[in-house]
Design a protein around this motif. Structure first.
Motif, short mmCIF file in Angstrom:
data_model
loop_
_atom_site.label_atom_id
_atom_site.label_comp_id
_atom_site.label_asym_id
_atom_site.label_seq_id
_atom_site.Cartn_x
_atom_site.Cartn_y
_atom_site.Cartn_z
N THR A 96 0.84 -1.20 0.00
CA THR A 96 0.00 0.00 0.00
C THR A 96 0.87 1.25 0.00
OG1 THR A 96 -1.72 -1.19 1.20
CG2 THR A 96 -1.85 1.21 1.22
N TYR A 97 1.89 1.24 0.84
CA TYR A 97 2.79 2.40 0.94
C TYR A 97 3.47 2.67 -0.40
CZ TYR A 97 6.27 5.64 2.71
OH TYR A 97 7.03 6.76 2.92
N ARG A 138 2.57 1.75 -3.45
CA ARG A 138 1.61 2.21 -4.46
C ARG A 138 1.27 3.69 -4.25
NH1 ARG A 138 -4.28 -0.12 -4.55
NH2 ARG A 138 -4.39 1.26 -2.77
N ASP A 139 1.00 4.07 -2.99
CA ASP A 139 0.65 5.46 -2.70
C ASP A 139 1.83 6.40 -2.97
OD1 ASP A 139 -1.82 4.49 -2.01
OD2 ASP A 139 -1.51 4.68 0.17
N ASN A 167 1.90 6.94 -6.69
CA ASN A 167 0.76 7.76 -7.13
C ASN A 167 1.04 9.24 -6.90
OD1 ASN A 167 -0.79 5.63 -8.03
ND2 ASN A 167 -1.95 5.44 -6.12
N ASP A 168 1.82 9.55 -5.88
CA ASP A 168 2.14 10.94 -5.54
C ASP A 168 3.47 11.41 -6.12
OD1 ASP A 168 1.36 13.31 -4.08
OD2 ASP A 168 2.96 12.86 -2.64
N ARG A 197 1.17 4.66 6.80
CA ARG A 197 0.66 5.13 5.52
C ARG A 197 1.59 6.20 4.96
NH1 ARG A 197 -3.38 4.84 9.04
NH2 ARG A 197 -3.49 7.09 9.35
N TYR A 198 1.67 6.26 3.64
CA TYR A 198 2.50 7.25 2.97
C TYR A 198 1.98 8.66 3.25
CZ TYR A 198 4.21 10.36 -0.63
OH TYR A 198 4.74 11.45 -1.27
N GLU A 199 2.92 9.56 3.50
CA GLU A 199 2.62 10.99 3.61
C GLU A 199 3.71 11.73 2.85
OE1 GLU A 199 0.76 11.87 7.89
OE2 GLU A 199 2.70 10.85 8.00
#
Length: 195
Positions: free
Chosen positions: A148-149, A151-152, A155-156, A180-182
């Motif tokens: 998940t991390y 992929r995110d 995406n950013d 989670r990605y930030e």
């Protein structure tokens, strides 16, 4: 930055849950303290959390389902109860769909929840799932935090390298709190603290 504590009996449950640990670390801890080490990462985490907070060693019962051998699978065959993705099933789907077939998670869930429907319907469902995957991002189950991390991150950050994503992930998983990605995780790319 607080360093991630080593997983030990000295931790309390809340501190444990606020950091990221690999499944291998969870398994090792379970073996060291005599906890049952079966199941996925989520169940191991819950077992360890309970142990650290209460000292109780939860037992997991083995609810193995009996599978039925239906013989030769055809398009008219009915999906059996307690469906299990076997080599026999894989061979059938590869023969019908092609060598690119694979049991993705969504298709496995469809098969397990559609007992009694024909394998012809299963083939149609597989093609529908593949079409939907082209249009929308697949939901990643909660235990796959790394996936998940990454992929995110991409995406950013179009154009960044996988090595950049991994460096940010290694930094993030060492921090207390969620994984989670930030966007602020990118600061680690300018620092020389994570290799």
């Amino acid at each position: 930055m607080r360093t991630r504590p080593i997983l030990s009996s000295e931790l309390d449950g809340e501190t444990f849950k606020s950091y990221y640990y690999l499944k291998e670390e969870l398994l090792l801890f379970c073996k060291q303290v005599g906890l049952q080490s079966t199941g996925g990462k989520e169940s191991l985490t819950e077992r360890i959390y309970c142990f650290l907070d209460t000292g109780k060693k939860l037992r997991v019962t083995n609810n193995k389902k009996v599978t039925v051998d239906i013989g030769k699978i055809t398009l008219e065959s009915v999906i059996e109860e307690n469906f299990v993705c076997s080599e026999k099933h894989r061979a059938f789907f590869k023969e019908v769909i092609g060598s690119g077939f694979s049991f993705n998670v969504i298709f496995q869930k469809w098969l397990k929840s559609n007992t009694g429907k024909t394998y012809s319907r299963a083939v149609d469902a597989y093609y529908n799932i593949q079409e939907k995957k082209k249009v929308a991002a697949t939901k990643i189950d909660s235990q796959f935090e790394y996936n998940t991390y990454i992929r995110d991150f991409f995406n950013d950050n179009k154009g960044k390298l996988l090595a950049d994503a991994i460096k940010c992930w290694k930094y993030k998983k060492g921090l207390q709190g969620h994984n989670r990605y930030e966007r602020k995780d990118l600061l680690v790319l300018d620092l020389d603290i994570i290799k």
